[in-house]
Write a protein that holds these residues in place. Structure first.
Motif, PDB file in Angstrom:
ATOM      1  N   ARG A   8       0.994  -1.438  -0.346  1.00  0.00           N
ATOM      2  CA  ARG A   8      -0.257   0.090   0.316  1.00  0.00           C
ATOM      3  C   ARG A   8       0.889   1.322   0.271  1.00  0.00           C
ATOM      4  O   ARG A   8       1.807   0.881   0.183  1.00  0.00           O
ATOM      5  CB  ARG A   8      -0.544  -0.130   1.460  1.00  0.00           C
ATOM      6  CG  ARG A   8      -2.104  -0.877   1.499  1.00  0.00           C
ATOM      7  CD  ARG A   8      -2.162  -0.528   2.731  1.00  0.00           C
ATOM      8  NE  ARG A   8      -3.314   0.294   2.903  1.00  0.00           N
ATOM      9  CZ  ARG A   8      -4.846   0.155   2.011  1.00  0.00           C
ATOM     10  NH1 ARG A   8      -5.172  -1.371   1.964  1.00  0.00           N
ATOM     11  NH2 ARG A   8      -6.183   1.207   2.108  1.00  0.00           N
ATOM     12  N   MET A  23       1.065   5.435   1.000  1.00  0.00           N
ATOM     13  CA  MET A  23       0.147   6.689   1.721  1.00  0.00           C
ATOM     14  C   MET A  23       0.730   7.965   1.606  1.00  0.00           C
ATOM     15  O   MET A  23       1.871   7.366   1.432  1.00  0.00           O
ATOM     16  CB  MET A  23      -0.039   6.430   3.557  1.00  0.00           C
ATOM     17  CG  MET A  23       0.936   6.131   4.013  1.00  0.00           C
ATOM     18  SD  MET A  23       0.684   6.066   5.784  1.00  0.00           S
ATOM     19  CE  MET A  23      -0.236   7.593   6.420  1.00  0.00           C
ATOM     20  N   LYS A  69      -2.876   2.130  11.185  1.00  0.00           N
ATOM     21  CA  LYS A  69      -3.810   1.856  10.718  1.00  0.00           C
ATOM     22  C   LYS A  69      -3.843   0.846   9.003  1.00  0.00           C
ATOM     23  O   LYS A  69      -4.003   0.389   8.741  1.00  0.00           O
ATOM     24  CB  LYS A  69      -4.110   3.082  10.178  1.00  0.00           C
ATOM     25  CG  LYS A  69      -5.854   2.978  11.220  1.00  0.00           C
ATOM     26  CD  LYS A  69      -6.762   4.262  11.147  1.00  0.00           C
ATOM     27  CE  LYS A  69      -7.492   4.929  11.732  1.00  0.00           C
ATOM     28  NZ  LYS A  69      -7.323   6.316  12.649  1.00  0.00           N
ATOM     29  N   GLU A  70      -2.908   1.788   8.169  1.00  0.00           N
ATOM     30  CA  GLU A  70      -2.145   1.174   7.028  1.00  0.00           C
ATOM     31  C   GLU A  70      -1.704  -0.512   7.282  1.00  0.00           C
ATOM     32  O   GLU A  70      -1.971  -0.946   6.234  1.00  0.00           O
ATOM     33  CB  GLU A  70      -1.966   2.195   6.527  1.00  0.00           C
ATOM     34  CG  GLU A  70      -2.517   3.121   5.747  1.00  0.00           C
ATOM     35  CD  GLU A  70      -3.113   2.877   4.834  1.00  0.00           C
ATOM     36  OE1 GLU A  70      -3.096   1.925   4.211  1.00  0.00           O
ATOM     37  OE2 GLU A  70      -4.112   4.223   4.621  1.00  0.00           O
TER      38      GLU A  70
END
Ligand SMILES: [Zn+2]
Length: 312
Positions: free
Chosen positions: A30, A32, A49-50
């Motif tokens: 991912r 961010m 959180k990610e």
């Protein structure tokens, strides 16, 4: 046991993370934004959180640890100290904050060192015990590996090739001194040279003189089209880099120098001149022995893999 680690690369604008297995496969990843968080604490909250989403997906119980590459990150102290390209000021206890947020062991190092560890574990330097990794991006970063180990130095700041003075009394560097290698040999450096030449010489014969906003990519494109000035820019940049690397070879006697990052995409246009000027300045005992190679790891993955390799 199929253990997994989390590799995180924190950059000035974006942060990339991925779960990596022993073989160097990124299982899930991912990205961010690094910016847009009020404090480093809210950034860590968002990052946690990610990370939890990724770890849940891959299997939380398999997680063996976390490795982080970030500008100015110190392996020994676990802190980021005065990173000019990050939104937080002063000294940040990054490893401690992430350890508390994720309840996993955390190791950090600067981004170029992480890239060197990634190359050694998964990339072009696999099996090499002595090499230098040079990242040619906005700045010039480096990781020196000698006798199979990354050189950290007594306080963790070893291997700042970008701030070796390549030209005495030369260009002003972001570090406040003059003539540092990265002010010439980096994506930013070659653009600086182009703009200087245009101001001094006009260069009406070059495609570049018609561009309002010269970038390292546009210089590369012009050189590919046979633009004489663009080719000369690569020659000049390669000369300063090659001469400095010849000095570095005399210190660690590497088997290879591996290039990574934006400007290295120019391939032989840059490596050719680097090789020529490095060889011309090498002590006889080193001549024709040092391989100049480009990283084979995909850009997007290399930073995550490097950080992950640190976690092992
Ligand atoms: Zn400098």
């Amino acid at each position: 046991m199929d253990k997994l680690v989390l590799g995180i690369d924190i950059g000035g604008t974006g942060t990339a993370m991925g779960i990596v297995d022993r073989r160097g496969t990124i299982v899930v990843q991912r990205t961010m934004s690094t910016t847009g968080h009020d404090t480093v604490y809210s950034f860590i909250d968002a990052l946690a959180k990610e990370a939890e989403i990724l770890m849940k997906h891959a299997g939380r119980e398999k997680m063996g640890g976390v490795g982080i590459g970030a500008p100015n990150a110190n392996f020994f102290t676990g802190e980021i100290a005065y990173a000019p390209n990050l939104p937080w000021e002063g000294v940040i206890p990054l490893a401690k904050l992430v350890r508390e947020a994720l309840h996993l062991e955390v190791a950090i190092t600067n981004d170029a060192n992480a890239a060197a560890i990634g190359e050694m574990t998964y990339g072009t330097a696999k099996g090499m015990k002595d090499f230098i990794l040079v990242t040619l991006g906005t700045g010039l970063g480096s990781g020196f590996v000698a006798n199979g180990q990354l050189i950290y130095g007594h306080d963790g700041f070893a291997g700042e090739l970008g701030h070796v003075i390549a030209v005495r009394g030369g260009r002003k560097c972001g570090c406040g001194r003059y003539g540092c290698l990265e002010t010439y040999a980096s994506a930013t450096g070659i653009v600086r040279t182009a703009n200087e030449w245009i101001e001094e010489r006009g260069m009406v014969e070059s495609l570049l003189s018609k561009q309002n906003n010269i970038t390292s990519a546009s210089i590369f494109e012009a050189a590919q089209n046979g633009d004489g000035v663009a080719l000369e820019l690569f020659d000049y940049t390669g000369k300063i880099l090659g001469e400095t690397l010849a000095d570095m070879v005399a210190i660690t006697s590497p088997q290879a120098i591996i290039f990574f990052g934006g400007l290295s995409k120019a391939g032989e246009l840059l490596i050719g001149p680097v090789r020529k000027y490095m060889e011309a300045n090498l002590l006889k005992i080193y001549k024709n022995k040092v391989a100049l190679l480009c990283s084979a790891l995909p850009d997007a993955d290399a930073a995550i893999l490097g950080a992950a390799a640190l976690a092992w």
